[in-house]
Design an enzyme around this catalytic site. Structure first.
Site: not given
Length: 347
Positions: A13, A157, A184, A239, A321
């Site tokens: 990020i 997110c 995700h 995930r 994301n």
């Protein structure tokens, strides 16, 4: 003069934030003048230039003895492991953008302020609502920022993707209950092959070989932004072995009758009039990769809207994301600092 920023924690990020700022229309109003990241300078420079998900950096990145030069602008790089080990005050900063994810409680976050950071923007939720001055989902509650805040969270997110949609659907149909399942993409707290994890046995397993259920605080994050839905939201997450772009399946029961066309009409109108640039929709036959580097908070896949009976429906949201969230951080930063500059007296 451009506002001066520092990035603390230069992972996925942190690097996406720098790139999103570089590509934004606000680029000339901000300068990243410092990065604090424990990794070595050569790796920092290399990962700034090249990214497997978002491609080459659209500018020139050079190294010096103590930092980077990005498109001719020097960026000091430090390698501290704690907020106190950086002299933030000497950098004459306006905001520290905290992207390490290590600090969530107020006493932890105030360590930045005590070390000379004037304000902190978080790339993650605070541990609790009381730990930050404001939690923002841009487009939903950013107007509540006064400019006086010292610690602001950009939520998560998934919260940025889900909250605008839930707010619209609640206004249109009255939500009785909602269950959100996030699919995700893999994250860097998972090993490529089986290895140890500090807390979660499922996350000891290879990220690229399995679909892996994980814990999520999404429901509580939504309730923090939409308190009228408290006690009526639940969430789970898995995930999946992809590198980027995620999805949220929202199943909901309503107080008023719903149908596929009614739901899609409401969401299309919201995307086009209420949340332009933040929420989008599409009825094309998509796969997740179609939304890589997409700056929207969420894209409603109207081809996947379903209804059963008259009070049960589900919608599917796509979202990058990384890039979508980093883009919202830029928006939140810009609005927050505009409010600060508009205040009649200095902080």
């Amino acid at each position: 003069m451009p506002l001066r920023l520092a990035i603390n924690g230069y992972g996925r990020i942190g690097r996406c934030f720098l790139r999103a700022l570089h590509e934004s229309p606000f680029r000339e109003r901000y300068r990243v003048v410092a990065i604090n990241e424990p990794a070595d300078l050569a790796s920092i420079a290399y990962l700034t230039r090249f990214d497997s998900t978002h491609g080459r950096f659209p500018g020139k990145v050079e190294t010096t003895a103590d930092g980077l030069v990005i498109d001719g602008e020097p960026v000091t790089v430090t390698h501290a492991d704690s907020p106190e080990a950086v002299d933030w005050a000497a950098m004459n900063l306006d905001v520290v953008v905290e992207c390490s994810g290590r600090y969530g409680r107020r006493l932890e976050l105030e360590r930045f302020l005590k070390a000379g950071a004037p304000r902190v923007l978080l790339s993650h939720p605070g541990h609790g609502a009381e730990d930050v001055d404001a939690t923002v989902v841009y487009g939903v509650n950013h107007e509540a920022l006064s400019g006086a805040e010292r610690i602001v969270s950009n939520a998560s997110c998934t919260t940025n993707a889900a909250v605008p949609v839930l707010a619209v659907l609640d206004e249109a149909f009255g939500l009785e209950h909602a269950l959100l399942t996030t699919l995700h993409s893999a994250m860097n707290d998972q090993p490529l092959i089986d290895g140890y994890h500090h807390a979660d046995l499922r996350r000891t397993r290879s990220a690229m070989q399995s679909i892996i259920p994980v814990s999520t605080g999404l429901a509580r994050g939504i309730e923090r932004l939409l308190p009228k839905l408290a006690g009526r939201i639940e969430a789970k997450a898995v995930r999946v072995p992809t590198h980027n772009v995620s999805a949220i399946d929202i199943a909901l029961t309503t107080r008023r009758d719903v149908g596929v066309e009614a739901v899609n009409r409401v969401l299309r109108e919201a995307a086009e009039t209420r949340f332009p640039g933040l929420l989008a929709w599409s009825d094309d036959p998509h796969a997740s990769i179609d939304f890589n580097h997409d700056p929207h908070s969420a894209i409603v896949d109207t081809s996947q809207t379903r209804a059963s009976g008259t009070r049960l429906a589900s919608v599917l949201l796509w979202f990058d994301n990384e890039w979508g969230f980093a883009s919202r951080m830029v928006d939140t930063l810009h609005h927050w600092q505009a409010r600060r500059r508009a205040r009649p007296t200095p902080d």
